[in-house]
Design a protein around this motif. Structure first.
Motif, mmCIF file in Angstrom:
data_model
loop_
_atom_site.group_PDB
_atom_site.id
_atom_site.type_symbol
_atom_site.label_atom_id
_atom_site.label_comp_id
_atom_site.label_asym_id
_atom_site.label_seq_id
_atom_site.Cartn_x
_atom_site.Cartn_y
_atom_site.Cartn_z
ATOM 1 N N ARG A 145 0.819 -1.211 0.000
ATOM 2 C CA ARG A 145 0.000 0.000 0.000
ATOM 3 C C ARG A 145 0.861 1.272 0.000
ATOM 4 O O ARG A 145 0.460 2.308 0.517
ATOM 5 C CB ARG A 145 -0.935 -0.024 1.212
ATOM 6 C CG ARG A 145 -1.876 -1.215 1.170
ATOM 7 C CD ARG A 145 -2.642 -1.392 2.460
ATOM 8 N NE ARG A 145 -3.526 -0.280 2.717
ATOM 9 C CZ ARG A 145 -4.290 -0.188 3.815
ATOM 10 N NH1 ARG A 145 -4.255 -1.163 4.718
ATOM 11 N NH2 ARG A 145 -5.074 0.862 3.989
ATOM 12 N N VAL A 146 2.068 1.175 -0.545
ATOM 13 C CA VAL A 146 2.957 2.341 -0.577
ATOM 14 C C VAL A 146 2.306 3.500 -1.315
ATOM 15 O O VAL A 146 2.320 4.654 -0.853
ATOM 16 C CB VAL A 146 4.313 1.954 -1.225
ATOM 17 C CG1 VAL A 146 5.186 3.189 -1.381
ATOM 18 C CG2 VAL A 146 5.009 0.905 -0.393
ATOM 19 N N ARG A 147 1.756 3.236 -2.497
ATOM 20 C CA ARG A 147 1.117 4.313 -3.292
ATOM 21 C C ARG A 147 -0.076 4.913 -2.550
ATOM 22 O O ARG A 147 -0.300 6.126 -2.595
ATOM 23 C CB ARG A 147 0.669 3.768 -4.645
ATOM 24 C CG ARG A 147 1.824 3.477 -5.608
ATOM 25 C CD ARG A 147 1.296 2.788 -6.856
ATOM 26 N NE ARG A 147 0.314 3.618 -7.547
ATOM 27 C CZ ARG A 147 0.619 4.491 -8.513
ATOM 28 N NH1 ARG A 147 1.871 4.659 -8.889
ATOM 29 N NH2 ARG A 147 -0.315 5.214 -9.088
ATOM 30 N N GLU A 148 -0.845 4.070 -1.881
ATOM 31 C CA GLU A 148 -2.009 4.569 -1.141
ATOM 32 C C GLU A 148 -1.569 5.529 -0.044
ATOM 33 O O GLU A 148 -2.147 6.619 0.121
ATOM 34 C CB GLU A 148 -2.777 3.396 -0.547
ATOM 35 C CG GLU A 148 -3.947 3.821 0.337
ATOM 36 C CD GLU A 148 -4.557 2.640 1.074
ATOM 37 O OE1 GLU A 148 -5.235 2.877 2.083
ATOM 38 O OE2 GLU A 148 -4.346 1.487 0.635
ATOM 39 N N PHE A 149 -0.542 5.151 0.721
ATOM 40 C CA PHE A 149 -0.054 6.019 1.788
ATOM 41 C C PHE A 149 0.496 7.326 1.198
ATOM 42 O O PHE A 149 0.288 8.411 1.761
ATOM 43 C CB PHE A 149 1.039 5.319 2.592
ATOM 44 C CG PHE A 149 0.554 4.101 3.327
ATOM 45 C CD1 PHE A 149 -0.758 3.994 3.761
ATOM 46 C CD2 PHE A 149 1.415 3.039 3.590
ATOM 47 C CE1 PHE A 149 -1.199 2.871 4.438
ATOM 48 C CE2 PHE A 149 0.993 1.921 4.266
ATOM 49 C CZ PHE A 149 -0.330 1.824 4.689
ATOM 50 N N ALA A 150 1.209 7.201 0.087
ATOM 51 C CA ALA A 150 1.770 8.393 -0.536
ATOM 52 C C ALA A 150 0.668 9.342 -0.995
ATOM 53 O O ALA A 150 0.762 10.584 -0.825
ATOM 54 C CB ALA A 150 2.656 7.986 -1.711
#
Length: 824
Positions: free
Chosen positions: A725-730
């Motif tokens: 979920r890196v993109r979601e957090f970003a």
């Protein structure tokens, strides 16, 4: 396609790492289970006394049941004494030596040894170091370690009955004593029987060929060559092999199903996180067949490599298990395991087929959907579970819950308990199918209760609903772990608590008398004449084989049995009589536990056929049914019947009822006429470990191993789901969310996962536990130690919370712009 798949794996190592870990550890477990099975079929120990024998001949020590498994008799099945002479006449036999083994002791039981006939001394490893062989019934050859010189008189105690012998020789080697052949058979209690025949072959004779000729010439015997000779020498070797086969097949089936579920769930989650990639492939004209082939090739490569590498620690795990089983007394200390290639082949094939199936099922939507719809679904999960999946899950949940609770109410005996225990697997599968739906329901419940408050709580609930499939797949192993841990641990605690309570309440004796090697019937008669003793009840322990119908199939199983005398039995033993009359337990009669009577389908007044310890078929009429089967065994027979069909002909203990005011010190002094006797408190007898507690310890060990795999899977899957979920957090940070708010959101999601795991796992464990407790004790309330349950909850919190919080922190380390550019 292989080249493309390999490049994809190398480029997306993180996406395949979780699947690799799941297959690796799953392969290790399957390999270890396969080694246990193979060892049960082919392994053992090296012969000692029979090492010099080319062939060892015994009676059949087991029966082949309808399901193809062998069941061993509870004691040694003897041969007629003239069998040795018949074998000696077979061409190629140089000598046939009949052998008996009798447990005995010197010096009040302080120096235990085994008595044999002198003719078997030539088998080794004993060697005469001084004196001569015994020539008369009152002469004996002793081990030099006994420290008795030639010419001295010794008291040889068998069953706590001392008999004087003059030492005419000493031997070096094993702790043994040798009498004349006739006298050895006499003290064994079976003068017309022998334990085995050791065959010495003529020079150049082939062992296998000679064994076959002996079996043709002497029908009804069985032969052993090579390491199988040890099974004729040590009865516990054969019992250990049978135990390993039964344990590995029973545990291995459950373990295999759990491993397959975890591998399928992990691989499915790995494929789900690549939906954007598959959507782009479909958009640039990749056909469904090509997407299927890519997924299948990737799954096969990862599974094959991980399974092959996992087989290596699987061998190491099997040998650690061997040491643990030896410590628990399940296998002899010298028992060797066999490590062949078959377990590795089985592990690799099982993991490979599971990975292929899971990959194709998880990727079928990405392969079949239209390119335009694929790009649309790449960012948002499908809102609902498939109808077939939901219906199947709810049906399994209903059947599992109903079976767990109602089976013990409508069916009695072992099938009811086994059915209740099996319902746990149905509920676990139901959880795996309904995981996303159950997780969403948990989030909704926490929201209604006001536990997901503020912005972070709102986001946690929204994320749970939007990503229910991914979070459901991640939470399923944790729910499964809580359910299985509860069922396995609390089944053991319920069984142990019930057995302990039955023994504590059932022992009414004032004292328990024991002796090294057993107690002869004559000693029981002598103890009855001791001042202050009002009644003596001898107890002999064995096991019997009983065949019965189960689900329209013939089943044969071993059951613990005891032999007692009916006279004044109630003064020393309370078996919790349910119906019938224990005073009628004489002659060809039997009393059964409530569970055994229900399993066998018999009741008071009906006949029951069984095989006694030495294999003799015995038909007895049921005269009583009692409730304390866990504490005292499922079958109770007259004492003389049990003694007549055991190798030692000795009792295991005496239960004494004494007159009020009898001084224990004076009683102990009065028993010194038999130096081997020991007077014990009944509470010590109640606390002593038995075969049931040892079996419970083995089951707990194996299930802890399985739970360890589930714990690894939980961490593996939750880390994978969170790290993806890196993109979601970003994106959330780019629109103004602060890191502490994101961490609060993840704590909310972790709370949902942990609450779902503990709550749903506990609910899934309740029906089977209630059913098992109902079948064992008659009460639907299992024994659940609070600390043990808190330990399960703490483990769920530790694994669930830690596996979400830690990777979430790591995923938020990159700058938002850099994370968005990197993609997922």
């Amino acid at each position: 396609m292989l080249s493309l798949a390999w490049r994809t794996i190398r480029a997306r190592r993180g996406a395949f790492a979780a699947a690799f870990v799941a297959v690796f550890f799953g392969s290790a477990l399957i390999t270890a289970s396969g080694v246990l099975l193979e060892s049960g079929l082919r392994a053992g120990v090296s012969p000692l006394r029979y090492a010099a024998a080319t062939v060892v001949v015994t009676a059949e020590q087991e029966v082949t049941t309808e399901d193809g498994l062998n069941q061993r008799f509870g004691d040694r099945v003897p041969l007629a004494a003239d069998t040795a002479g018949r074998i000696a006449a077979v061409p190629g036999v140089r000598a046939a030596i009949g052998d008996v083994s009798v447990r005995a002791a010197l010096r009040g039981g302080s120096f235990p040894l085994v008595v044999h006939g002198w003719s078997s001394a030539r088998l080794g490893p004993a060697a005469l170091e001084s004196g001569r062989p015994p020539a008369s019934p009152d002469e004996i050859v002793l081990a030099g370690a006994a420290g008795v010189p030639v010419g001295e008189l010794v008291q040889l105690e068998i069953g706590a009955v001392p008999t004087p012998y003059r030492v005419v020789g000493t031997i070096r080697g094993e702790p043994a004593a040798f009498l004349t052949d006739t006298q050895a058979r006499l003290v064994s209690g079976r003068p017309d029987r022998i334990d085995a025949v050791a065959v010495l072959a003529e020079p150049g004779a082939d062992a296998e060929d000679l064994a076959a000729r002996i079996e043709r010439a002497v029908p009804g015997v069985t032969t052993a060559v090579g390491d199988d000779r040890a099974e004729a020498e040590f009865l516990d070797v054969g019992a250990a092999r049978q135990f390993l086969v039964v344990m590995s097949t029973a545990f291995g089936g459950t373990m295999l199903m759990i491993v397959l579920l975890v591998v399928a769930s992990t691989l499915g989650l790995s494929i789900q996180r690549r939906r954007r990639e598959f959507a782009l492939l479909r958009a640039v004209a990749a056909t469904p067949r090509q997407v299927y082939r890519l997924i299948a090739t990737e799954s096969a490569v990862v599974a094959a490599v991980a399974a092959a590498l996992g087989a290596l620690p699987g061998f190491g795990l099997s040998f650690l298990l061997r040491d643990a089983l030896a410590e628990l007394g399940a296998v002899p200390a010298a028992f060797r395991f066999t490590a062949g290639p078959l377990p590795v082949v089985a592990a690799v094939l099982a993991c490979l087929l599971t990975a292929l199936g899971a990959g194709l099922i998880a990727g079928r939507r990405a392969a079949r959907i239209s390119p335009a719809a694929a790009l649309g679904e790449a960012a948002v999960e499908p809102p609902r579970l498939g109808r077939v999946r939901q219906v199947t899950g709810w049906v399994l949940a209903a059947v599992g819950a109903a079976a767990g609770i109602t089976l013990p109410l409508v069916v009695s005996g072992g099938p009811a308990i086994a059915g209740a225990a099996s319902s746990a697997l149905l509920l676990v599968i139901a959880v795996a199918l309904l995981g996303p739906r159950l997780l969403t329901a948990t989030a909704a419940l926490l929201t209604r209760l006001g536990l997901l408050r503020a912005t972070a709580g709102y986001l946690a609930g929204a994320n749970t609903r939007a990503r229910s499939r991914r979070l459901g797949s991640a939470a399923t192993p944790l729910i499964m772990g809580v359910a299985l841990a509860s069922v396995q641990i609390f089944t053991a605690t319920t069984t142990d608590a019930a057995a302990r309570t039955q023994v504590e309440q059932g022992i009414r004796a004032d004292h328990v008398v024991t002796a090294v090697g057993g107690i002869a019937p004559a000693v029981a008669d002598a103890v009855r004449r001791v001042p202050g003793v009002e009644s003596v009840t001898p107890v002999a322990r064995t096991s019997v084989l009983v065949s019965y119908q189960e689900l329209a199939e013939q089943v044969t199983n071993a059951y613990p049995a005891q032999g007692v005398t009916a006279d004044r039995l109630g003064e020393v033993l309370d078996l919790d009589l349910r119906r019938g009359d224990l005073r009628a337990l004489t002659g060809e009669t039997v009393a059964l536990s409530e569970i055994a009577a229900g399993t066998f389908g018999v009741d008071v007044g009906e006949p029951l056929t069984m095989s006694l310890g030495d294999g003799t078929s015995h038909t007895a009429t049921v005269v009583a049914v009692y409730g304390s089967g866990l504490g005292f065994g499922d079958v109770t027979l007259p004492n003389d019947v049990v003694l007549a069909h055991t190798g030692s002909r000795l009792n295991d203990e005496l239960l004494l009822a004494t007159a009020p005011g009898t001084d224990p010190v004076a009683l102990r002094e009065a028993l010194t006429v038999h130096p081997g006797l020991e007077l014990a408190d009944p509470r010590a007898f109640a606390a002593a470990p038995n075969a049931a507690s040892a079996q419970s310890a083995v089951n707990l060990l194996l299930n802890l191993l399985l739970l360890g795999f589930i714990a690894i899977a939980v961490v593996n899957i939750l880390v994978l789901a969170t790290a993806a979920r890196v993109r979601e957090f970003a994106l959330l940070r780019l629109v103004g969310a602060k890191p502490r708010q994101l961490r609060a959101m993840m704590r909310g999601e972790a709370a949902v996962v942990v609450v779902a795991a503990v709550g749903l796992g506990s609910l899934a464990a309740l029906p089977p536990l209630a059913g098992i407790s109902l079948g064992l004790t008659g009460s639907a309330l299992p024994s659940v130690p609070p600390l043990a349950y808190l330990g399960i909850v703490a483990a769920a919190v530790l694994f669930g919370w830690g596996s979400i919080a830690m990777p979430a922190r790591i995923a938020m380390r990159p700058a938002p712009i850099a994370a968005m550019r990197a993609g997922d």
